[in-house]
Design an enzyme around this catalytic site. Structure first.
Site, PDB file in Angstrom:
ATOM      1  N   ASP A 121      82.310   4.069  -2.261  1.00  0.00           N
ATOM      2  CA  ASP A 121      82.512   5.414  -2.300  1.00  0.00           C
ATOM      3  C   ASP A 121      82.799   5.118  -0.694  1.00  0.00           C
ATOM      4  OD1 ASP A 121      82.168   8.071  -2.635  1.00  0.00           O
ATOM      5  OD2 ASP A 121      80.329   8.605  -2.371  1.00  0.00           O
ATOM      6  N   HIS A 177      83.949  17.285   6.314  1.00  0.00           N
ATOM      7  CA  HIS A 177      82.472  16.808   5.965  1.00  0.00           C
ATOM      8  C   HIS A 177      81.757  15.987   7.008  1.00  0.00           C
ATOM      9  CE1 HIS A 177      79.295  15.416   3.023  1.00  0.00           C
ATOM     10  NE2 HIS A 177      79.674  14.130   3.110  1.00  0.00           N
ATOM     11  N   GLU A 200      84.106  15.233  -5.180  1.00  0.00           N
ATOM     12  CA  GLU A 200      85.044  14.062  -4.792  1.00  0.00           C
ATOM     13  C   GLU A 200      85.289  13.840  -5.947  1.00  0.00           C
ATOM     14  OE1 GLU A 200      82.667  10.402  -3.390  1.00  0.00           O
ATOM     15  OE2 GLU A 200      81.041  11.637  -3.289  1.00  0.00           O
ATOM     16  N   GLN A 259      67.988   9.737   1.949  1.00  0.00           N
ATOM     17  CA  GLN A 259      68.421   8.988   2.403  1.00  0.00           C
ATOM     18  C   GLN A 259      68.631   9.579   3.809  1.00  0.00           C
ATOM     19  OE1 GLN A 259      72.624  11.118   1.557  1.00  0.00           O
ATOM     20  NE2 GLN A 259      73.689  10.507   2.998  1.00  0.00           N
ATOM     21  N   LYS A 290      71.202   7.036  -3.219  1.00  0.00           N
ATOM     22  CA  LYS A 290      72.158   7.544  -3.955  1.00  0.00           C
ATOM     23  C   LYS A 290      72.273   6.729  -5.358  1.00  0.00           C
ATOM     24  CE  LYS A 290      75.353   9.655  -0.614  1.00  0.00           C
ATOM     25  NZ  LYS A 290      75.811  10.530  -0.407  1.00  0.00           N
ATOM     26  N   THR A 329      75.256   8.510 -10.679  1.00  0.00           N
ATOM     27  CA  THR A 329      77.022   8.974 -10.231  1.00  0.00           C
ATOM     28  C   THR A 329      77.846   9.512 -10.865  1.00  0.00           C
ATOM     29  OG1 THR A 329      76.968   7.912  -8.354  1.00  0.00           O
ATOM     30  CG2 THR A 329      78.831   8.890  -8.670  1.00  0.00           C
ATOM     31  N   GLU A 354      75.537  21.094   3.454  1.00  0.00           N
ATOM     32  CA  GLU A 354      76.960  22.089   4.368  1.00  0.00           C
ATOM     33  C   GLU A 354      76.236  23.873   3.449  1.00  0.00           C
ATOM     34  OE1 GLU A 354      80.732  19.224   4.848  1.00  0.00           O
ATOM     35  OE2 GLU A 354      79.720  18.177   3.112  1.00  0.00           O
TER      36      GLU A 354
HETATM   37 CA    CA Z   1      79.492  10.455  -1.618  1.00  0.00          CA
END
Ligand code: CA
Length: 408
Positions: free
Chosen positions: A123, A130, A198, A237, A250, A254, A355
């Protein structure tokens, strides 16, 4: 382009798109390659076996009669183009209608599966907006961008075995967290579960250990694109990531779309990057570094919460692939790399809740009257995307959906 199938002219999955996936029907259960046209799925290995298989090349009927796209992708870019031209012919020329109809299924009647056997998963972190936002949230006393950021596309190796197809539920991860004012770390379910919107790029064609790909060569190793949701436990994280980067925050899941959009379907969506002049990248990162004009939309329980723009990314997927191999690391068919969260300059184009809610301090209002800082159990996140196609058409990129289940 028109098709003899029942598909409206302005459908984002018309004959201009032709994405590949893996499907099964209730009757058989055998997984094989399907191509989506409108709201239909064509059993392309069965159709190719009828004898229309394009000529002297590799046998597409055999490659498509597999439970992943990998054997087909492994045939390389010349075959990808031959196959796409042949598929375009059979869905647009009426003479094929009667032979094909027994092999066309309504989309709603099939099950869709993970389209590729993911070899390695990486990734990246290619959005300047970002990276700057994350820097401001996590490291408010430092420069927003780390000093290496404009010199190389930063990335980390993820967990290929936990890449799941759209529609798979995501169990809330558990782990250690330690807030800045906590005296000791505690263990439990994540309380800051997030999304990252993404695109994922699917690699085709193995390279040898000790060789590298240039930016210009990279395009011939990019088979296609998926929408990717990099689920992220921000509390896990934040405590674990120094000094080796993302790990358990993470790796629990996914999600990718069931449909892989061939790179050739995005030819009309290629755009120049916003510009890399200060600094100019090192020579190995220069070349035909195209971007894509892909428009993403993120919904939470039916409320649109963001519209990220892929064209705003700083780094090109071709540069990411060149960088991925510059040390001599080989790639394999089925490698997958993510763009990193796609965020634009405006609040409405940020690709993560971190964000959008500024680490939970500015909760989002949803259509049902509730609000969110991060994800609750039962929440459903949907990401869709489209790109401009030929002659004013739109190319749809499938969707990636996931619902949060309580931790176990
Ligand atoms: Ca990512």
């Amino acid at each position: 382009m028109n098709t003899w199938l029942d598909v409206p002219n302005d459908h984002p999955f018309g004959p201009q798109t032709l994405p590949y996936g893996i499907f099964s029907t209730a009757a058989g259960g055998v997984r094989r390659v399907g191509v989506r046209v409108g709201d239909h799925v064509i059993d392309v290995s069965a159709v190719a076996a009828l004898g229309g298989d394009p000529g002297d090349g590799p046998n597409l009927a055999v490659a498509w009669a597999n439970p992943t796209l990998n054997p087909f992708i492994d045939l390389g870019p010349a075959t990808w183009r031959t196959a796409r031209a042949w598929l375009t012919e059979i869905v647009t020329n009426d003479v094929h209608r009667d032979a094909m109809l027994p092999h066309v299924y309504p989309l709603g009647d099939v099950a869709l599966h993970l389209p590729i056997e993911v070899a390695d998963y990486v990734d990246f972190y290619a959005s300047e907006h970002h990276a700057s936002n994350v820097g401001k949230v996590f490291r408010p006393d430092n420069a927003a961008l780390p000093p290496n950021w404009k010199h190389l596309p930063i990335g980390y190796h993820g967990r290929a075995g936990t890449v799941v197809v759209s529609g798979t539920d995501v169990v809330r991860p558990t782990g250690q967290r330690k807030g800045p004012h906590d005296p000791e770390p505690v263990f439990g379910p994540s309380i800051r579960l997030d999304i990252e919107a993404e695109l994922g790029y699917v690699v085709g064609g193995a390279t040898d250990l000790g060789t590298r790909l240039s930016v210009d060569e990279a395009a011939d190793h990019l088979f296609g694109v998926v929408i990717l949701n990099d689920w992220s436990a921000r509390d896990l994280q934040a405590w674990e990531y120094v000094p080796l980067g993302p790990f358990l925050g993470k790796s629990f899941a996914t999600s990718i779309s069931a449909w892989v959009t061939p790179l050739d379907a995005l030819a009309a969506a290629r755009v120049a990057l916003p510009g890399q002049t200060d600094p100019v990248p090192l020579p190995y990162l220069r070349g035909d570094a195209f971007g894509f004009d892909v428009h993403v939309e993120v919904s939470l329980n039916g409320t649109v919460i963001s519209r990220p723009e892929h064209a705003a990314l700083y780094w090109s997927p071709a540069q990411m692939l060149a960088h991925l191999t510059v040390n001599g690391a080989s790639v394999r068919t089925g490698d997958l790399f993510g763009s990193g969260t796609i965020s634009g300059p405006t609040k409405g184009s940020r690709g993560s809740l971190l964000e959008l809610t500024w680490n939970g301090t500015e909760p989002l209002a949803l259509g049902d009257g509730s609000s969110r800082g991060f994800l609750d159990d039962g929440d459903t996140v949907t990401m869709t995307a489209w790109a401009p196609g030929p002659d004013g058409s739109r190319v749809g990129l499938g969707e990636v959906v996931g619902t949060i289940r309580p931790s176990v």
